[in-house]
Design a protein around this motif. Sequence first.
Motif, PDB file in Angstrom:
ATOM      1  N   THR A 156      -0.358   1.337  11.849  1.00 23.62           N
ATOM      2  CA  THR A 156       0.438   2.167  12.749  1.00 23.62           C
ATOM      3  C   THR A 156       1.896   1.735  12.816  1.00 23.62           C
ATOM      4  O   THR A 156       2.740   2.479  13.325  1.00 23.62           O
ATOM      5  N   LYS A 157       2.216   0.547  12.317  1.00 25.18           N
ATOM      6  CA  LYS A 157       3.592   0.071  12.373  1.00 25.18           C
ATOM      7  C   LYS A 157       4.368   0.380  11.087  1.00 25.18           C
ATOM      8  O   LYS A 157       5.507  -0.044  10.934  1.00 25.18           O
ATOM      9  N   MET A 158       3.758   1.091  10.175  1.00 28.48           N
ATOM     10  CA  MET A 158       4.436   1.555   8.966  1.00 28.48           C
ATOM     11  C   MET A 158       4.835   3.011   9.170  1.00 28.48           C
ATOM     12  O   MET A 158       3.999   3.846   9.530  1.00 28.48           O
ATOM     13  N   ASP A 159       6.109   3.323   8.951  1.00 26.63           N
ATOM     14  CA  ASP A 159       6.594   4.677   9.200  1.00 26.63           C
ATOM     15  C   ASP A 159       6.856   5.481   7.930  1.00 26.63           C
ATOM     16  O   ASP A 159       6.534   6.653   7.858  1.00 26.63           O
ATOM     17  N   GLY A 160       7.479   4.862   6.942  1.00 28.73           N
ATOM     18  CA  GLY A 160       7.774   5.605   5.733  1.00 28.73           C
ATOM     19  C   GLY A 160       8.435   4.736   4.682  1.00 28.73           C
ATOM     20  O   GLY A 160       8.803   3.586   4.940  1.00 28.73           O
ATOM     21  N   VAL A 161       8.574   5.299   3.494  1.00 30.49           N
ATOM     22  CA  VAL A 161       9.210   4.598   2.382  1.00 30.49           C
ATOM     23  C   VAL A 161       9.834   5.645   1.465  1.00 30.49           C
ATOM     24  O   VAL A 161       9.337   6.769   1.357  1.00 30.49           O
ATOM     25  N   SER A 162      10.955   5.285   0.841  1.00 26.41           N
ATOM     26  CA  SER A 162      11.624   6.229  -0.051  1.00 26.41           C
ATOM     27  C   SER A 162      12.257   5.472  -1.212  1.00 26.41           C
ATOM     28  O   SER A 162      12.484   4.260  -1.136  1.00 26.41           O
ATOM     29  N   ARG A 163      12.555   6.200  -2.267  1.00 28.06           N
ATOM     30  CA  ARG A 163      13.274   5.625  -3.409  1.00 28.06           C
ATOM     31  C   ARG A 163      13.777   6.749  -4.322  1.00 28.06           C
ATOM     32  O   ARG A 163      13.254   7.871  -4.304  1.00 28.06           O
ATOM     33  N   TRP A 164      14.774   6.417  -5.110  1.00 31.31           N
ATOM     34  CA  TRP A 164      15.189   7.290  -6.208  1.00 31.31           C
ATOM     35  C   TRP A 164      14.364   6.914  -7.432  1.00 31.31           C
ATOM     36  O   TRP A 164      14.285   5.753  -7.792  1.00 31.31           O
ATOM     37  N   SER A 165      13.755   7.895  -8.049  1.00 32.95           N
ATOM     38  CA  SER A 165      12.924   7.641  -9.221  1.00 32.95           C
ATOM     39  C   SER A 165      13.783   7.410 -10.453  1.00 32.95           C
ATOM     40  O   SER A 165      14.747   8.137 -10.701  1.00 32.95           O
ATOM     41  N   GLN A 166      13.417   6.402 -11.235  1.00 33.62           N
ATOM     42  CA  GLN A 166      14.053   6.193 -12.528  1.00 33.62           C
ATOM     43  C   GLN A 166      13.252   6.861 -13.643  1.00 33.62           C
ATOM     44  O   GLN A 166      13.575   6.705 -14.813  1.00 33.62           O
ATOM     45  N   VAL A 167      12.220   7.596 -13.263  1.00 36.20           N
ATOM     46  CA  VAL A 167      11.425   8.349 -14.234  1.00 36.20           C
ATOM     47  C   VAL A 167      11.991   9.753 -14.400  1.00 36.20           C
ATOM     48  O   VAL A 167      12.217  10.221 -15.518  1.00 36.20           O
TER      49      VAL A 167
ATOM     50  N   ARG B 186       2.836  12.620   2.146  1.00 39.17           N
ATOM     51  CA  ARG B 186       2.436  11.874   3.335  1.00 39.17           C
ATOM     52  C   ARG B 186       0.987  11.443   3.216  1.00 39.17           C
ATOM     53  O   ARG B 186       0.244  11.917   2.334  1.00 39.17           O
ATOM     54  N   GLY B 187       0.565  10.549   4.100  1.00 42.28           N
ATOM     55  CA  GLY B 187      -0.819  10.096   4.087  1.00 42.28           C
ATOM     56  C   GLY B 187      -1.034   9.012   5.133  1.00 42.28           C
ATOM     57  O   GLY B 187      -0.084   8.514   5.750  1.00 42.28           O
TER      58      GLY B 187
ATOM     59  N   LEU C 174       0.830  -1.205   0.000  1.00 44.21           N
ATOM     60  CA  LEU C 174       0.000   0.000   0.000  1.00 44.21           C
ATOM     61  C   LEU C 174       0.865   1.255   0.000  1.00 44.21           C
ATOM     62  O   LEU C 174       0.594   2.215  -0.738  1.00 44.21           O
ATOM     63  N   ALA C 175       1.923   1.249   0.800  1.00 47.40           N
ATOM     64  CA  ALA C 175       2.830   2.392   0.827  1.00 47.40           C
ATOM     65  C   ALA C 175       3.507   2.579  -0.534  1.00 47.40           C
ATOM     66  O   ALA C 175       3.699   3.712  -0.986  1.00 47.40           O
ATOM     67  N   ASN C 176       3.839   1.481  -1.178  1.00 46.93           N
ATOM     68  CA  ASN C 176       4.466   1.566  -2.494  1.00 46.93           C
ATOM     69  C   ASN C 176       3.530   2.170  -3.529  1.00 46.93           C
ATOM     70  O   ASN C 176       3.945   2.937  -4.404  1.00 46.93           O
TER      71      ASN C 176
ATOM     72  N   MET D 168       1.228   8.783   8.288  1.00 42.96           N
ATOM     73  CA  MET D 168       0.772   9.703   9.327  1.00 42.96           C
ATOM     74  C   MET D 168      -0.209   9.069  10.307  1.00 42.96           C
ATOM     75  O   MET D 168      -0.909   9.780  11.024  1.00 42.96           O
ATOM     76  N   ASP D 169      -0.262   7.756  10.374  1.00 47.81           N
ATOM     77  CA  ASP D 169      -1.237   7.123  11.263  1.00 47.81           C
ATOM     78  C   ASP D 169      -0.933   7.387  12.740  1.00 47.81           C
ATOM     79  O   ASP D 169      -1.839   7.392  13.568  1.00 47.81           O
ATOM     80  N   LYS D 170       0.346   7.581  13.079  1.00 45.89           N
ATOM     81  CA  LYS D 170       0.683   7.891  14.472  1.00 45.89           C
ATOM     82  C   LYS D 170       0.528   9.378  14.776  1.00 45.89           C
ATOM     83  O   LYS D 170       0.267   9.754  15.906  1.00 45.89           O
ATOM     84  N   ALA D 171       0.734  10.228  13.795  1.00 44.30           N
ATOM     85  CA  ALA D 171       0.606  11.687  13.944  1.00 44.30           C
ATOM     86  C   ALA D 171       1.456  12.212  15.095  1.00 44.30           C
ATOM     87  O   ALA D 171       1.020  13.029  15.897  1.00 44.30           O
ATOM     88  N   ASN D 172       2.690  11.743  15.185  1.00 46.92           N
ATOM     89  CA  ASN D 172       3.637  12.183  16.210  1.00 46.92           C
ATOM     90  C   ASN D 172       4.714  13.004  15.523  1.00 46.92           C
ATOM     91  O   ASN D 172       5.500  12.486  14.730  1.00 46.92           O
ATOM     92  N   GLY D 173       4.747  14.309  15.814  1.00 45.45           N
ATOM     93  CA  GLY D 173       5.666  15.201  15.132  1.00 45.45           C
ATOM     94  C   GLY D 173       7.126  14.842  15.326  1.00 45.45           C
ATOM     95  O   GLY D 173       7.941  14.978  14.414  1.00 45.45           O
TER      96      GLY D 173
END
Length: 401
Positions: A176-187, A170-171, A95-97, A197-202
């Motif tokens: 709640t156990k998913m924090d983030g995901v990143s990648r370099w775009s090949q596009v 973000r979204g 889902l994050a992907n 943002m499910d935890k909403a902890n700054g």
Amino acid sequence: MRSGIKGFQSLRLKQLRSNASMTQAELADLVQCAKGNISKWEQGKSSPEANSFQRICDAFNVPGSWLMEEPIASPETQPSFFRTNTSTTATARALANIRLDWAEEIAYKLQESLEFPSINLPEYTGDFKDLADYEIEDLATECRQRWNIGQAPIGNLLNLMESNGVVATRGKLGFTKMDGVSRWSQVDDYPYVFLCMDKANGFRTRFDAAHELGHIILHKAVSQAGYKKHYKLLETQAHRFASALLLPASAFVRDIHYPTMETFLALKPKWKTSVAAMIRRCQDLEVISEQTALRLWKARSARGWTTREPLDDTLEPEEPKLLQRSIKMLVENNILDKNTLRQVLGLPIQYAEELCNLPQGYFDLDDSSKVVELKLRAEAKQRMKPQQQKGNGKVISLHRS
């Protein structure tokens, strides 16, 4: 024999269904067709007929043109780096992907008319398996130097990342156990970050952003196979980078006269990092002994701070601005109206608004202006290399703030 809608993109349907957490049987009921049809459509073995096609559009609130447009996203061979709890499900990662894919597509389309900030990041080009701690510290220092922020606490990290070439979004995913995901775009050869943002902890999301930035700077050359094989090492390195970036050694150590829980809590508003992150940083810098560290961890646990710390509610999560500003610039500068932009973006409008950090209902607000329609590049369909895609149709520059 009927052939169905020509040009139907099977991956689009799979994305929509997975994003909605629906089974093929549930989607079949919604579209009023046999379950086997959904399977064939998603595999590209057949295409829906006109009635079913329209039901899909209505069910997910997407234009038909988007379902026939080849997705614009990096190939699956490009690794996505997840900051997750070890128990995070494959469903949450998928889902994050999808959200990151959609953000990548949104940004690519916006760059038809906008020039995003240039990338201003250090880059590690060696073998990550040989990467020493002192090199990670040096790269974090170089990042601060490039950004002209010295040794001071970072104000708004997410906006600083965006100003230096990171496309952030973000979204909420429902995990709640998913924090983030990143990648370099090949596009478009830009780095992308999605923060959950499910935890909403700054405090937590700031560290998540710094962690993903660590992956972007340290691990650009890592392959999918390398990521799977050395996941724990890559996470440890990104964690070390995040700590070094948010808590620069010389300035942070000057604040640690007495390493007590009260000291760390008092420093939390200044450095905008959790007590846990500061204890860990003291360990990394060897300014406390292992015995002292153990005592601090036990004290933190005894106070019930393992899941939530004091002051966690005092810092609002940082908001990404790049995509939001891009949308508003196109509308406000009469490059295109909201309705045209909505059709071009294509994906379910509530997720377009969320990924672009726009208020709910933004695209539904009245907009009677008639302006030039945005056209997609022909290269988007041909999946040409990033260097062949740059420099076409740029009309507005998003300068660093």
